[in-house]
Design an enzyme around this catalytic site. Structure first.
Site, PDB file in Angstrom:
ATOM      1  N   LYS A 143      -8.564  -0.793   1.136  1.00 51.57           N
ATOM      2  CA  LYS A 143      -9.610  -1.241   2.053  1.00 51.57           C
ATOM      3  C   LYS A 143     -10.437  -2.271   1.314  1.00 51.57           C
ATOM      4  O   LYS A 143     -11.148  -1.946   0.355  1.00 51.57           O
ATOM      5  CB  LYS A 143     -10.496  -0.078   2.532  1.00 51.57           C
ATOM      6  CG  LYS A 143      -9.944   0.641   3.738  1.00 51.57           C
ATOM      7  CD  LYS A 143      -9.835  -0.292   4.915  1.00 51.57           C
ATOM      8  CE  LYS A 143      -8.876   0.203   5.965  1.00 51.57           C
ATOM      9  NZ  LYS A 143      -8.544  -0.859   6.938  1.00 51.57           N
ATOM     10  N   GLU A 186       0.813  -1.229   0.000  1.00 49.06           N
ATOM     11  CA  GLU A 186       0.000   0.000   0.000  1.00 49.06           C
ATOM     12  C   GLU A 186       0.838   1.267   0.000  1.00 49.06           C
ATOM     13  O   GLU A 186       1.608   1.530   0.935  1.00 49.06           O
ATOM     14  CB  GLU A 186      -0.927   0.010   1.229  1.00 49.06           C
ATOM     15  CG  GLU A 186      -1.859   1.208   1.281  1.00 49.06           C
ATOM     16  CD  GLU A 186      -2.861   1.131   2.413  1.00 49.06           C
ATOM     17  OE1 GLU A 186      -3.617   2.108   2.594  1.00 49.06           O
ATOM     18  OE2 GLU A 186      -2.893   0.110   3.124  1.00 49.06           O
TER      19      GLU A 186
END
Length: 495
Positions: free
Chosen positions: A305, A288
């Protein structure tokens, strides 16, 4: 104690030496005992976010900080009365040199950089990490968790480097780029070292270790249920709940052995090995990006997410990917963090420049699928990379919304301090550009322990047992390095 801060690190024009391709693993092995080695690693398919691996050693300065203590520069503490004693970002700003133009490929070996092909990502500046506790301090939040007095783990650490080895995984070229005012001796030494570089041996197997969770299965599930209750009461919209597992570190098990195994087992676009002196190491396989700031002053964040496992067959893999793309709970969670990051970037962005160029994309990684979005904004005049970090730490994807209240609830519901986990690894170049990643899928090492951590975002739709299973899915590759069984069942062998 250190009476005053030194002058900023000297910086001349960027100069570049191009070298024959070598696998980064060969250099990691050769440099394995460097006390402040910094590796920003790219694994998996070479792509726009996984093109470069950056290696630095022998910093001009080192800076570390632990909450409740003054910053230390080159191992020496600032006086408690120093106005910047508790603000490592402000100290770092004082140490960085004035911006110099970015480096580019395509110039002759050893030449000063002018017009070329592609910009090089880094030629000197700061590489380090900002842990979760720094984010708490920036948010003005106290914590009920006392730090481990024996761990020596910093909450912030960075080295200031005047040169870097850059591995271009697309063109299979290596560049030594530097800002040192007189680089000839450096270039000559590197040519000789490069010619003598031996291939790295195959990594040895890691010992089997028993990781003990900071709370049992039932405790984790209960914390998720309490988080859902807070959401139902309207206290928050979303919150990230995590847990840690710790093992005793065997004598003789070196960080380089662990990281070489990690980068093979879990190749990631934002891998990192930061050797922060002799007492602490951060080994990450993060998928990420936190925030990137380019020379064009456009900041981009790509929060993750939403998680689903990889399939055993191509057909199953495609089905799992498609299911994640339409999962109501995961999309709601992703959208809330997109809104949070829009707010964080908006604190230092030009009015009207915040936008969402990508929403709900599914990306494949070595062990999981992730739901990813991108938020972009143009930095307002007068702000820079350090202002971005100050505005956005800790990352929204590992806190919740609203961030401040979510962090208060996290402190109540989690059983141990997060440490470096859920902070950010960063590099800030002398050209003003920055890239950073969220510290997830990471191991933290001290002289005595190895700690792994994982968690997930909780919404009103969360099922506590499903959230526990997602946490296990994320942490399983880390524990598998040390012989842990990936079969279903509670971590730690109990409830």
């Amino acid at each position: 104690m250190l009476a005053s801060l030194p002058a900023p690190m000297p910086a001349g024009p960027v100069r570049v030496l191009t070298l024959p391709w070598r696998d980064p693993d060969d250099v990691l092995w050769a440099w394995r005992d460097e006390a402040w080695l910094a590796c920003l690693d790219s694994g998996g398919d070479p792509a726009i976010r996984a093109r470069w691996t950056i290696l630095c050693r022998r910093p001009r300065h080192t800076l570390d900080w632990r909450r409740g203590a003054p910053c230390r520069l080159d191992g020496t503490a600032l006086p408690d009365t120093h106005p910047l004693a508790a603000d490592p970002l402000a100290v770092l700003r004082r140490l960085l040199p004035a911006p110099v133009p970015p480096a580019e490929t395509g110039a002759e070996t050893g030449a000063e950089m002018g017009q070329g092909d592609d910009p090089l990502p880094f030629a000197g500046g700061a590489i380090g990490f900002a842990g979760y506790a720094l984010g708490q301090a920036l948010e003005g939040l106290a914590t009920r968790h006392a730090p481990d007095p024996e761990s020596g783990q910093p909450d912030f650490a960075a080295g200031l480097y005047d040169h870097a080895l850059l591995f271009d995984r697309v063109r299979r070229q290596v560049h030594l780029a530097g800002i040192a005012p007189a680089p000839d001796a450096l270039f000559a030494a590197m040519r000789a070292e490069w010619a003598a570089l031996s291939p790295a041996p195959l990594p040895a197997g890691l010992p089997r270790l028993d990781f003990v969770p900071d709370r049992p299965h039932a405790g984790y599930v209960a914390a998720v249920a309490r988080a859902v209750d807070r959401i139902a009461a309207g206290d928050i919209f979303q919150v990230n709940i995590t847990g840690r597992l710790r093992a005793a570190r065997p004598c003789g098990l070196a960080d380089h052995a662990i990281y070489r195994a990690l980068r093979r087992a879990s190749p990631a676009p934002f891998g990192a090995w930061l050797a922060c002196g002799a007492d602490f190491g951060l080994l990450s396989a993060s998928p990420e990006r936190f925030i990137q700031l380019g020379p064009d002053r456009v900041a981009r964040s790509r929060p993750i997410k939403g998680t689903a496992p990889r399939g055993a067959t191509p057909e199953q893999d495609d089905a799992l990917r498609a299911a994640l793309a339409t999962d109501e709970k995961e999309r709601a969670e992703n959208l809330m963090i997109v809104d949070l990051m829009r707010n964080d970037l908006g604190r230092v962005a030009q009015l009207g420049s915040v936008r969402v160029p990508e929403l709900f994309s599914v990306e494949r990684f070595a062990h999981v699928h992730h739901l990813v979005s991108e938020i972009a904004a143009t930095l307002a005049p007068g702000y820079d990379a350090l202002d971005l970090l100050r505005a956005a730490l800790p990352p929204g994807s590992v806190t919740g919304a609203p961030k401040h209240r979510a962090m208060q609830i996290i402190d109540r519901l989690e059983s141990s301090p997060r440490g470096a986990y859920c902070g950010a690894v960063f590099r800030i170049g002398t050209d003003g550009a920055m890239d950073s990643s969220v510290i997830i899928r990471a191991l933290a090492t001290t002289r005595r322990t190895i700690t792994a951590a994982a968690g997930g975002g909780i919404t009103i739709l969360s099922d506590p047992e499903r959230e526990y299973a997602e946490m296990r899915l994320k942490i399983a590759p880390l524990l598998a390095l040390f012989g842990a069984d990936r079969s279903p069942g509670p971590i730690g062998g109990g409830t």
